[in-house]
Design an enzyme around this catalytic site. Structure first.
Site, mmCIF file in Angstrom:
data_model
loop_
_atom_site.group_PDB
_atom_site.id
_atom_site.type_symbol
_atom_site.label_atom_id
_atom_site.label_comp_id
_atom_site.label_asym_id
_atom_site.label_seq_id
_atom_site.Cartn_x
_atom_site.Cartn_y
_atom_site.Cartn_z
ATOM 1 N N GLU A 90 37.259 -34.758 35.058
ATOM 2 C CA GLU A 90 38.098 -33.727 35.653
ATOM 3 C C GLU A 90 37.264 -32.649 36.331
ATOM 4 O OE1 GLU A 90 41.355 -34.646 36.080
ATOM 5 O OE2 GLU A 90 41.907 -32.650 35.397
ATOM 6 N N GLN B 157 46.802 -37.548 29.470
ATOM 7 C CA GLN B 157 47.888 -36.967 30.254
ATOM 8 C C GLN B 157 49.214 -37.245 29.574
ATOM 9 O OE1 GLN B 157 47.661 -38.740 34.168
ATOM 10 N NE2 GLN B 157 47.054 -36.763 35.000
ATOM 11 N N GLU C 262 51.164 -43.807 29.722
ATOM 12 C CA GLU C 262 50.686 -45.179 29.507
ATOM 13 C C GLU C 262 50.299 -45.366 28.045
ATOM 14 O OE1 GLU C 262 48.885 -45.216 34.024
ATOM 15 O OE2 GLU C 262 47.729 -44.432 32.356
ATOM 16 N N GLY D 260 51.273 -47.087 25.352
ATOM 17 C CA GLY D 260 51.052 -48.348 24.656
ATOM 18 C C GLY D 260 50.579 -48.197 23.237
#
Length: 176
Positions: A18, A141, A161, A163
């Site tokens: 970042e 995120q 995401e 999962g």
């Protein structure tokens, strides 16, 4: 002389995609030097502050137990694992998980979507943490779903995401 934020002298590793290495070091040094980060960022410094910052950099690069790496050093999972094993830190901070790339072709061929890729990365970092017996703090995120609810408090399902992130993590902490 020890800097205030490093009194414990614990060797740590920060990997960020970042921010650049210097931006992170500026953020780390600013409170200890008593210089607001925004002044460092804009280079709006008095000569005395500039001298303090220069001394802070010298100290950081020569004595800091914290090593900082950015996108230019490693952004692929296998390189990150090699770097962590080589450095042997007491802890690792990763900013942030979704920016790690999975490039090993033998693994990549078995992964069909981004959620599976993040799951593979998460499992790799968890295995590494267990192997080296160190905490690995991986920032993640959130999805935009939290913005659609009346109650904006994040939930596990808001991890982007996600999962297996909630399965692999020993703890999940949300900033709210």
């Amino acid at each position: 002389a020890k800097r205030g934020c490093f009194k414990e002298n614990t060797k740590g590793l920060v990997l960020s995609w970042e921010m650049t290495k210097l931006q992170l070091i500026d953020r780390i040094l600013a409170p200890d030097l008593g210089i607001p980060y925004q002044r460092i960022k804009s280079l709006n410094l008095s000569q005395d502050e500039f001298n303090k910052l220069e001394e802070g950099y010298k100290w950081f690069f020569a004595n800091s137990p914290l090593k900082v790496f950015d996108r230019n050093d490693a952004n692929q999972l296998y390189k990150i694992i090699e770097l962590i094993k080589k450095e042997k830190p007491a802890f690792v901070v990763i900013d942030y998980l979704q920016l790690i790339e999975l490039t090993n072709e033998s693994i990549r061929g078995k992964v069909t979507n981004r959620e599976q890729e993040i799951s593979t990365i998460s499992k790799g970092l968890k295995a590494l943490a267990l192997e080296l017996d160190i905490p690995v703090i991986a920032l993640s995120q959130l999805s935009r779903a939290v913005e659609l609810r009346a109650n904006k408090r994040p939930m596990l399902s808001d991890l982007r995401e996600s999962g297996s992130l909630e399965q692999d993590a020993d703890n999940v902490i949300f900033y709210y």
